[in-house]
Design a protein around this motif. Structure first.
Motif, PDB file in Angstrom:
ATOM      1  N   GLY A 271       4.564 -27.843  14.824  1.00 25.49           N
ATOM      2  CA  GLY A 271       3.308 -27.668  14.116  1.00 25.49           C
ATOM      3  C   GLY A 271       2.803 -28.998  13.591  1.00 25.49           C
ATOM      4  N   VAL A 272       1.878 -28.938  12.644  1.00 29.93           N
ATOM      5  CA  VAL A 272       1.330 -30.149  12.049  1.00 29.93           C
ATOM      6  C   VAL A 272       0.839 -29.837  10.642  1.00 29.93           C
ATOM      7  N   GLN A 273       0.942 -30.825   9.779  1.00 24.01           N
ATOM      8  CA  GLN A 273       0.327 -30.797   8.453  1.00 24.01           C
ATOM      9  C   GLN A 273      -0.474 -32.080   8.329  1.00 24.01           C
ATOM     10  N   TYR A 274      -1.710 -31.940   7.847  1.00 20.19           N
ATOM     11  CA  TYR A 274      -2.512 -33.139   7.632  1.00 20.19           C
ATOM     12  C   TYR A 274      -3.425 -32.951   6.426  1.00 20.19           C
ATOM     13  N   LEU A 275      -3.738 -34.065   5.796  1.00 23.67           N
ATOM     14  CA  LEU A 275      -4.698 -34.089   4.698  1.00 23.67           C
ATOM     15  C   LEU A 275      -6.064 -34.342   5.308  1.00 23.67           C
ATOM     16  N   ALA A 276      -7.002 -33.429   5.103  1.00 21.54           N
ATOM     17  CA  ALA A 276      -8.326 -33.534   5.717  1.00 21.54           C
ATOM     18  C   ALA A 276      -9.411 -33.599   4.656  1.00 21.54           C
ATOM     19  N   SER A 277     -10.262 -34.603   4.798  1.00 18.87           N
ATOM     20  CA  SER A 277     -11.436 -34.724   3.932  1.00 18.87           C
ATOM     21  C   SER A 277     -12.658 -34.462   4.787  1.00 18.87           C
ATOM     22  N   ARG A 278     -13.489 -33.548   4.320  1.00 19.22           N
ATOM     23  CA  ARG A 278     -14.644 -33.100   5.093  1.00 19.22           C
ATOM     24  C   ARG A 278     -15.930 -33.471   4.367  1.00 19.22           C
ATOM     25  N   LYS A 279     -16.757 -34.241   5.041  1.00 20.47           N
ATOM     26  CA  LYS A 279     -18.007 -34.705   4.420  1.00 20.47           C
ATOM     27  C   LYS A 279     -19.192 -34.167   5.205  1.00 20.47           C
ATOM     28  N   ASN A 280     -20.046 -33.430   4.514  1.00 18.19           N
ATOM     29  CA  ASN A 280     -21.283 -32.948   5.117  1.00 18.19           C
ATOM     30  C   ASN A 280     -22.294 -34.076   5.112  1.00 18.19           C
ATOM     31  N   GLN A 281     -23.152 -34.104   6.107  1.00  9.03           N
ATOM     32  CA  GLN A 281     -24.159 -35.156   6.212  1.00  9.03           C
ATOM     33  C   GLN A 281     -24.998 -35.228   4.949  1.00  9.03           C
ATOM     34  N   SER A 282     -25.304 -34.082   4.348  1.00 11.44           N
ATOM     35  CA  SER A 282     -26.141 -34.056   3.133  1.00 11.44           C
ATOM     36  C   SER A 282     -25.462 -34.726   1.959  1.00 11.44           C
ATOM     37  N   GLU A 283     -24.117 -34.800   1.964  1.00 16.25           N
ATOM     38  CA  GLU A 283     -23.393 -35.441   0.867  1.00 16.25           C
ATOM     39  C   GLU A 283     -23.527 -36.952   0.891  1.00 16.25           C
ATOM     40  N   SER A 284     -23.812 -37.521   2.078  1.00 19.91           N
ATOM     41  CA  SER A 284     -23.867 -38.978   2.182  1.00 19.91           C
ATOM     42  C   SER A 284     -25.283 -39.510   2.027  1.00 19.91           C
TER      43      SER A 284
ATOM     44  N   ASP B 118       3.009 -25.239  18.381  1.00 22.97           N
ATOM     45  CA  ASP B 118       2.496 -24.957  19.728  1.00 22.97           C
ATOM     46  C   ASP B 118       1.162 -24.217  19.741  1.00 22.97           C
ATOM     47  N   GLY B 119       0.433 -24.266  18.634  1.00 24.61           N
ATOM     48  CA  GLY B 119      -0.872 -23.626  18.578  1.00 24.61           C
ATOM     49  C   GLY B 119      -1.947 -24.507  19.185  1.00 24.61           C
ATOM     50  N   PHE B 120      -3.140 -23.946  19.365  1.00 22.08           N
ATOM     51  CA  PHE B 120      -4.253 -24.718  19.915  1.00 22.08           C
ATOM     52  C   PHE B 120      -5.585 -24.077  19.571  1.00 22.08           C
ATOM     53  N   LEU B 121      -6.606 -24.892  19.613  1.00 23.15           N
ATOM     54  CA  LEU B 121      -7.994 -24.441  19.518  1.00 23.15           C
ATOM     55  C   LEU B 121      -8.736 -25.071  20.688  1.00 23.15           C
ATOM     56  N   ASP B 122      -9.395 -24.237  21.493  1.00 23.12           N
ATOM     57  CA  ASP B 122     -10.181 -24.759  22.608  1.00 23.12           C
ATOM     58  C   ASP B 122     -11.443 -25.443  22.083  1.00 23.12           C
ATOM     59  N   ASP B 123     -12.301 -25.885  22.996  1.00 24.40           N
ATOM     60  CA  ASP B 123     -13.517 -26.609  22.628  1.00 24.40           C
ATOM     61  C   ASP B 123     -14.223 -25.963  21.438  1.00 24.40           C
ATOM     62  N   HIS B 124     -14.487 -26.780  20.429  1.00 21.37           N
ATOM     63  CA  HIS B 124     -15.223 -26.328  19.258  1.00 21.37           C
ATOM     64  C   HIS B 124     -15.768 -27.542  18.514  1.00 21.37           C
ATOM     65  N   THR B 125     -16.579 -27.293  17.504  1.00 19.44           N
ATOM     66  CA  THR B 125     -17.124 -28.351  16.647  1.00 19.44           C
ATOM     67  C   THR B 125     -16.947 -27.932  15.192  1.00 19.44           C
ATOM     68  N   HIS B 126     -17.191 -28.875  14.301  1.00 21.87           N
ATOM     69  CA  HIS B 126     -17.215 -28.603  12.860  1.00 21.87           C
ATOM     70  C   HIS B 126     -18.560 -29.088  12.327  1.00 21.87           C
ATOM     71  N   PRO B 127     -19.147 -28.380  11.369  1.00 21.76           N
ATOM     72  CA  PRO B 127     -20.440 -28.801  10.812  1.00 21.76           C
ATOM     73  C   PRO B 127     -20.277 -29.872   9.732  1.00 21.76           C
ATOM     74  N   PHE B 128     -19.248 -30.698   9.866  1.00 24.90           N
ATOM     75  CA  PHE B 128     -18.966 -31.763   8.909  1.00 24.90           C
ATOM     76  C   PHE B 128     -18.181 -32.859   9.614  1.00 24.90           C
ATOM     77  N   GLU B 129     -18.194 -34.048   9.018  1.00 27.33           N
ATOM     78  CA  GLU B 129     -17.377 -35.169   9.487  1.00 27.33           C
ATOM     79  C   GLU B 129     -15.987 -35.022   8.878  1.00 27.33           C
ATOM     80  N   VAL B 130     -14.951 -35.382   9.623  1.00 32.24           N
ATOM     81  CA  VAL B 130     -13.573 -35.239   9.147  1.00 32.24           C
ATOM     82  C   VAL B 130     -12.833 -36.566   9.267  1.00 32.24           C
ATOM     83  N   LYS B 131     -12.150 -36.935   8.198  1.00 41.53           N
ATOM     84  CA  LYS B 131     -11.147 -38.000   8.246  1.00 41.53           C
ATOM     85  C   LYS B 131      -9.861 -37.353   7.774  1.00 41.53           C
ATOM     86  N   ALA B 132      -8.785 -37.542   8.543  1.00 38.38           N
ATOM     87  CA  ALA B 132      -7.546 -36.848   8.220  1.00 38.38           C
ATOM     88  C   ALA B 132      -6.343 -37.757   8.448  1.00 38.38           C
ATOM     89  N   LEU B 133      -5.335 -37.561   7.609  1.00 32.54           N
ATOM     90  CA  LEU B 133      -4.070 -38.281   7.695  1.00 32.54           C
ATOM     91  C   LEU B 133      -2.975 -37.280   8.023  1.00 32.54           C
TER      92      LEU B 133
END
Length: 94
Positions: free
Chosen positions: A80-93, A26-41
């Motif tokens: 709750g939730v569990q997920y596998l997250a891969s985070r890619k910074n623009q500079s990595e691509s 039952d947790g939450f995060l209001d409006d926000h961003t991440h400085p990376f792209e995320v793909k998650a399962l």
């Protein structure tokens, strides 16, 4: 999608090894961003994401994708939730 399929997709798309993320019931995060792209399962539980005013729920076996600096909110299911997250910074691509 299986974990093996997800890991293969990450390699093909140039994403790094994912990390396991766990969020409280039952947790939450209001409006926000991440400085990376995320793909998650999602491995277990549920996460609800709101992007551009559209709410989408993701459960075990489903994939979600967020672009770098994409404004969104997160809400976690009653288990709750569990997920596998891969985070890619623009500079990595580049």
């Amino acid at each position: 999608m299986t974990k093996e399929q997800f890991l293969s997709m990450l390699v093909l798309e140039g994403f790094p090894e994912p990390i396991l993320v766990e969020r409280e019931a039952d947790g939450f995060l209001d409006d926000h961003t991440h400085p990376f792209e995320v793909k998650a399962l999602v491995v277990s539980g549920q996460i609800d994401l709101v992007v551009d005013g559209v709410s989408t729920s993701y459960i075990s076996g489903e994939l979600f994708h967020l672009l770098e600096n994409q404004v969104h909110t997160e809400r976690y299911g009653n288990n709750g939730v569990q997920y596998l997250a891969s985070r890619k910074n623009q500079s990595e691509s580049n």
